[in-house]
Each structure stands twice: as structure tokens, then as C-alpha cells.
Scaffold this motif. Sequence first.
Motif, PDB file in Angstrom:
ATOM      1  N   LYS A 264       0.992  -1.299  -0.071  1.00 42.76           N
ATOM      2  CA  LYS A 264       0.217  -0.343   0.279  1.00 42.76           C
ATOM      3  C   LYS A 264       1.209   1.343  -0.025  1.00 42.76           C
ATOM      4  N   GLU A 265       1.771   0.794   1.146  1.00 36.94           N
ATOM      5  CA  GLU A 265       2.703   2.864   0.944  1.00 36.94           C
ATOM      6  C   GLU A 265       3.792   2.863  -0.460  1.00 36.94           C
ATOM      7  N   LEU A 266       4.174   1.583  -1.050  1.00 41.73           N
ATOM      8  CA  LEU A 266       4.453   1.859  -1.777  1.00 41.73           C
ATOM      9  C   LEU A 266       3.408   1.973  -3.602  1.00 41.73           C
ATOM     10  N   ALA A 267       2.663   1.925  -3.377  1.00 48.70           N
ATOM     11  CA  ALA A 267       1.559   2.073  -3.922  1.00 48.70           C
ATOM     12  C   ALA A 267       1.007   3.839  -4.438  1.00 48.70           C
ATOM     13  N   ARG A 268       1.302   4.081  -2.949  1.00 46.01           N
ATOM     14  CA  ARG A 268       0.054   5.441  -2.275  1.00 46.01           C
ATOM     15  C   ARG A 268       1.774   5.762  -3.163  1.00 46.01           C
TER      16      ARG A 268
END
Length: 355
Positions: A264-268
Motif C-alpha cells: 500500500k505504501e509503495l502504491a501511494r
Amino acid sequence: MQRRELIDLRSDTVTKPSAKMRAAMAGAEVGDDVYREDPTVAELERETAAALGKEAALYVPSGTMGNLVSVLAQADRGEEAIVGDLAHVFYSEAASAAAFGGVQLRTIPNHAGVLDPAEVERAIRPRDVHFPRTALVCLENTHNRGGGRAITLAETHAVCHVARQHGVKVHLDGSRIFNAAVALDVPAAALCAEADSVNVCFSKGLGAPVGSAVAGTTAFVETARKIRKMAGGGMRQAGVIAAAALIALRDGPKRLHEDHSNAKELARALAESGHFQLDPASVHTNIVVFDLRGATDAEGAALAAAWREAGVLAHHIGAGRFRAVTHLDVTREQVRKAAEIIIDTTSRRRGAVHA
Ligand SMILES: *Cc1c(COP(=O)(O)O)cnc(C)c1O
């Protein structure tokens, strides 16, 4: 040339066995598993069956063989299996069910990984001399090409219900079923309850070096055992690798939420950079699929090569679409660093995006 440490986000299959696994492998009690005398394999099969809520399970060398023996155990030569057009069993298994089993795979559209029960029902063949019998429907959870989407209980049950009404069996490719269970906060067994057979991979996010298992009724598993032997998958002192798979099964699910939050952090970060098209809300598990705005195939490939040069490995799936997968051998820090490298390298090649 200086060797730099690569952050490998190509797949969750790249994890190396932990020290705990290597110790368990070295000390594993073993026997000849074709004679059914390997206690470690037997233990792995019992625990897998229990975790998936099935009567029995069978250790197989790979998920591809797990899917193959499951399809062949439940569909005869000249019969048909309904599959999503982006399903691994159709897309990425070298047509094994057709080549080895004479089973015709009939595709219907995947909608972000999900099958529409009405479309499944329309694809089930009526009894007619012209038609193959529909023997099987294959589901996949999480859905790999669907961006790691976790398929809900309701979505699973809707398809299983239609299949059951027509006397058609259901195989669930649950290679990442524990990722789905964690993301949806339901027991893996609940997600498998309506399926006749399930494949689960120990060698993905759970972290084992080798192996998968298929689970179902005892009768299914005995048929699958015979087909595994035909396919050359009868292994002898397989307890050596099953010992690592047991640790993966026991410990792996407990930490998958970390991979999901890292994804999720990577995607954000990727979405905020403005270079890539993706919706972080659609990242359910450990797979991040993202598109480079307006990229050609060649540009996508060149960009992935540039990331590699800068220290990050990610898959260019094609036509400017990429896949990055988080796993237990990449830390939060490394995932942050990877996002930075991807964004900086992309900015340098394409110019910064001014939002
Ligand atoms: C990886 C994978 C498989 C195949 O597993 P292997 O062990 O690589 O053969 C099957 N289905 C899905 C959805 C997968 O992601």
C-alpha cells in the motif's frame, strides 16, 4: 564495478529460506514418501488440510503441478473447464491441462479477477451431442493478474453456487489464499469451504523454498496422488523440503499483513509521483500493478532496465504495465527506498511531472 544490493520486487517467490527453515530442513525426520513413509510430509499434509478445512492434502513440487493434478483429477479428456481469461491456470501454465490431460479450457472474462456468476452459468454446456461436458470451474484467490485482488466470500460463493446447481465441480487456485484470508480478515478455510479442490503455494508469500499442496476430499487426494505420480511428482525423502514448508504454513500467515501494508505504501508513493496510473485503494494484498502513462512496450522495457541499473527489480508485464510484489525478504525501509529509486529514475528519463 561496484556491486550494489538489489531490492527484488519481481515476485514473492524470490524469498530465501530463513535460518529457522534451514535448521528444520537439516534435522527433518524423513522416509520414502512414495511409500507414504515420510512423517514430515504427512505432518505438512495434515496441517494443510486442517488449515484449509479439507479432509486431506497432498504435497506437490509446484503450484503449476497442483493445478494440473487438480484439473486432471476432476475433468476427463474431452471435457471442459471454465476459467477466467487472466487466470494463472490458463495464462501461465503452458497449456498443461490441454497438453497432458486433453482438457479444453474455456475462458470467460475476468472482471478485476472476479468471475460473473451469470457468465459462468451461460458458459456451462447443456447436454448435447455436439458439446463437451462442463466438468469444472476454476477460481483464483488472490488473483495474480487481477493485481492481487482478494476475492470475497460472497463472490466465491456466488460462483460455487451456480456450479453446484449444474453438477459442476470447483477448483480454487489459492496459491495466495492466506494473503486473501488476511486481507479480508476471514479464515482461509471459509474461503475454501465451497471449493472441491484447492491449491496453495508455500513458496510464495509464506516463504518456503519449494512446494505447494492440493487439498480436498480423501477420494480427490488419492486420485491426485496417482496423477502426481504420472506427472513425475512422486518425491522420496521430501521431508527435507516439507520441513521448511511446515514453518511457512505455521509462521507465514501471521506476517502477511506487513507485506500488504508495504505494498500500500509503495502504491501511494508511485501514484503521488504523477508518473504512474494506479489506484492505491485497489491494492488489497502484496501485489502492485501500475501503468506508465502513455508508454510503449519498448519504453516500458527500457524503464525496467533503468530501475534495475539503479538497484530495483520489478516486472515489466508489457505495454508499459509493471508489477511489484512485496514479501518477507524486503523491509519497509527497502520498499521506501525502492519507491524513491523508481520515481527518481523515471523522472530523470521522462522529466519531472508537475501536477
Ligand atoms: C505462482 C502461481 C501458480 C504456480 O505456482 P508455481 O509454484 O510457480 O508453479 C499458480 N497460480 C497462481 C495464481 C500463482 O500465482
